[in-house]
Design a protein around this motif. Structure first.
Motif, PDB file in Angstrom:
ATOM      1  N   ASP A 154      11.898  -7.792  -9.503  1.00  0.00           N
ATOM      2  CA  ASP A 154      10.820  -8.712  -9.112  1.00  0.00           C
ATOM      3  C   ASP A 154      11.222 -10.172  -9.255  1.00  0.00           C
ATOM      4  OD1 ASP A 154       9.191  -6.656  -8.396  1.00  0.00           O
ATOM      5  OD2 ASP A 154       7.906  -6.737 -10.163  1.00  0.00           O
ATOM      6  N   SER A 169       5.329  -9.438  -0.580  1.00  0.00           N
ATOM      7  CA  SER A 169       4.719  -8.121  -0.387  1.00  0.00           C
ATOM      8  C   SER A 169       5.548  -7.006  -1.008  1.00  0.00           C
ATOM      9  CB  SER A 169       4.525  -7.850   1.104  1.00  0.00           C
ATOM     10  OG  SER A 169       5.783  -7.791   1.764  1.00  0.00           O
ATOM     11  N   ARG A 170       6.810  -7.290  -1.341  1.00  0.00           N
ATOM     12  CA  ARG A 170       7.693  -6.283  -1.924  1.00  0.00           C
ATOM     13  C   ARG A 170       7.733  -6.362  -3.451  1.00  0.00           C
ATOM     14  NH1 ARG A 170      13.028  -7.851   0.985  1.00  0.00           N
ATOM     15  NH2 ARG A 170      13.897  -6.345  -0.519  1.00  0.00           N
ATOM     16  N   SER A 177       6.388  -5.725  -7.135  1.00  0.00           N
ATOM     17  CA  SER A 177       5.693  -4.531  -7.631  1.00  0.00           C
ATOM     18  C   SER A 177       4.194  -4.741  -7.813  1.00  0.00           C
ATOM     19  CB  SER A 177       6.330  -4.088  -8.949  1.00  0.00           C
ATOM     20  OG  SER A 177       6.187  -5.101  -9.939  1.00  0.00           O
ATOM     21  N   TYR A 215       2.153  -6.639  -6.320  1.00  0.00           N
ATOM     22  CA  TYR A 215       1.432  -6.753  -5.056  1.00  0.00           C
ATOM     23  C   TYR A 215       1.509  -5.468  -4.245  1.00  0.00           C
ATOM     24  CZ  TYR A 215       1.857 -11.644  -6.390  1.00  0.00           C
ATOM     25  OH  TYR A 215       1.822 -12.832  -7.092  1.00  0.00           O
ATOM     26  N   GLN A 216       2.496  -4.639  -4.539  1.00  0.00           N
ATOM     27  CA  GLN A 216       2.611  -3.351  -3.862  1.00  0.00           C
ATOM     28  C   GLN A 216       1.701  -2.297  -4.485  1.00  0.00           C
ATOM     29  OE1 GLN A 216       6.835  -2.270  -3.820  1.00  0.00           O
ATOM     30  NE2 GLN A 216       6.827  -2.481  -1.595  1.00  0.00           N
ATOM     31  N   THR A 272      -3.891   3.054  -6.054  1.00  0.00           N
ATOM     32  CA  THR A 272      -3.574   1.992  -7.020  1.00  0.00           C
ATOM     33  C   THR A 272      -4.374   2.138  -8.311  1.00  0.00           C
ATOM     34  OG1 THR A 272      -5.201   0.491  -6.007  1.00  0.00           O
ATOM     35  CG2 THR A 272      -2.928   0.359  -5.216  1.00  0.00           C
TER      36      THR A 272
END
Length: 483
Positions: free
Chosen positions: A37, A139-140, A142, A144-145, A157
């Protein structure tokens, strides 16, 4: 203020495998999934600054924070406004960019109001370059994913956010509490039900957080909601039973005992108070409160069905069992020392009924019964001791007991044929032929012809293997003479 239950200790003979597995899963996710990240965020910062998006967004962010404070009455954002203004004055571009990229509510505000904030040319430029930063890097990340975003809630989630963490301090703190609480709740519920309850508490905690953060795009991560659920289950399992708690207040710490459920409103009150008055701390207080209610509520609703506590959970710990046994055993031995044999016999009998897996108690009962060989109790204890020795694969002890009884108790209450037969078989396995022959002679006097003939054949076969022909011939003659 910190109050945690401290009623139990870990029994490493039965490790809390699910708790340890959850801890390991969090660590592996943090190291191998979230470990990249920082690189992605660094790349996002570099691209953001290279495309001069800061020039467009910084004035808009300052205006956004002022609106939050003045019109939305979010006083906790006043500190954010003052810090950002200070960064602009000092021309700290990297820190400004970091604040803008990590404020997800601000990004949503820009998407909703882009046509009002910028001219058409500025808007097109912003859309092109900001979208690239989002898609390629942010967006990649963690959080936010797989983090729980109240404004974009998705069912999966509610589970995945429980295994993500925001840093080493965050994960270490959570894992410590997960272990301290988890091993007890796992012992109470059993591994499978414990795992389901843990994940369900985390999901319910996330829903409560979502209800109090409706529309927010700031992701929630961490196992603290699930761990709060364990706290709620912990006290609900014990109910009004008094248990031990550890309390830490500033520099003061101590232990105290209180009804378990009495601490639940204290925990809830603290979380709700902090939610309203602690300000912007980054701590999900309502997720904690939701977890506490979820854990206690699950036990209250299903504690007599699928979430029922194991019966053996309330049994004393092994250390306590050993301490009680040692004390009672010492009292019984003291009675023997005072030659109060009847009292000692009653004390050892009570201990044997409570601890039937401790052969030493049967040994004492046997020795006490041996003081009166003319009583039937001696025969009963001798047979029990012989059976116990055989079960524990101690043939020498069984033979010794049998021989002692033949001298002391046989004239009063003879042993049964089965007793002699067991000694015969054990002696043959040990190739103790002298004892085997003696047991056979006793067997001849008490058993029927079929049992005696079979025993005779066994002796013949064993003597032949040992190449003792004369002995084999002797028993062959006995067999031919129909014993």
């Amino acid at each position: 203020m910190l109050i945690i239950p401290a009623e139990n200790s870990v029994d490493w003979r039965k490790p809390p495998w699910v708790t340890l597995g959850l801890m390991l899963a969090c660590v592996l996710v943090f190291l191998f999934y979230q470990g990249d990240d920082d690189r992605k965020m660094q790349a996002a910062l570099e691209q953001y600054l290279e495309t001069d998006l800061l020039v467009l967004e910084a004035p808009a962010y300052e205006d956004y924070l002022e609106r939050e404070v003045r019109f939305e009455e979010r006083q906790e954002r006043l500190q954010d406004l003052q810090e950002f203004q200070s960064l602009r004055r000092d021309n700290e571009e990297v820190w400004q960019a970091l604040a803008l990229l990590t404020d997800r509510d601000f990004y949503q505000y820009l998407q909703d109001n882009e046509s009002l904030i910028w001219t058409p040319a500025e808007r097109r430029y912003w859309l092109e370059h900001r979208s690239a930063v989002e898609q390629q890097w942010l967006s990649r990340i963690s959080t936010y994913q797989l983090g729980l975003v109240p404004g974009e809630l998705t069912p999966y989630t509610l589970i995945t956010y429980q295994f993500l963490h925001g840093g080493w301090g965050h994960i270490i703190g959570n894992l410590v509490f997960l272990f301290l609480l988890g091993f007890t709740v796992e012992k109470a519920l059993g591994p499978a039900r414990y795992l389901v309850a843990y994940l369900l508490c985390g999901a319910l905690s996330g829903l409560v957080f979502t209800a109090f953060s409706m529309g927010s795009h700031v992701p929630l991560v961490g196992a603290s909601g699930s761990i709060s659920g364990l706290m709620g289950m912990y006290v609900a399992i014990y109910g009004l039973q008094k248990i031990r708690f550890f309390v830490f207040l500033g520099v003061y710490f101590n232990y105290f005992r209180a009804p378990a459920l009495a601490i639940l409103p204290v925990w809830l009150g603290k979380e709700i108070y902090d939610y309203w008055f602690a300000g912007a701390t980054g701590i999900a207080y309502m997720a904690h409160a939701g977890g506490l209610l979820a854990g206690a509520g699950l036990v209250a609703a299903f504690g007599k069905s699928w979430l029922q506590v194991r019966q053996e959970f309330f049994e004393p710990e092994q250390e306590e069992v050993d301490a009680r046994f040692t004390s009672a055993y010492a009292q019984a031995m003291a009675s023997i020392g005072r030659m109060e044999f009847d009292l000692a016999r009653r004390q050892f009998q009570a201990l044997y009924e409570q601890y039937p897996d401790r052969p030493i108690l049967l040994d004492h009962l046997y020795q006490l019964a041996k003081l009166r060989p003319d009583q039937p109790a001696y025969r009963q204890r001798a047979r029990e001791r012989m059976s116990d020795a055989l079960a524990h694969r101690q043939p020498e002890k069984m033979v010794q007991t049998w021989q002692e009884y033949l001298k002391e108790g046989e004239p009063h209450y003879p042993l049964a044929a089965d007793d002699h037969n067991r000694v015969l078989f054990a002696s043959l396995k040990q190739q103790d032929m002298k004892t085997a022959e003696k047991a056979f002679e006793r067997l001849r006097q008490t058993a029927g012809p079929e049992v005696t003939e079979e025993a005779c054949r066994l002796l013949i076969a064993e003597f032949e293997k040992l190449q003792l022909g004369s002995k084999a011939s002797h028993y062959r003659h006995l067999l031919q003479g129909t014993i």
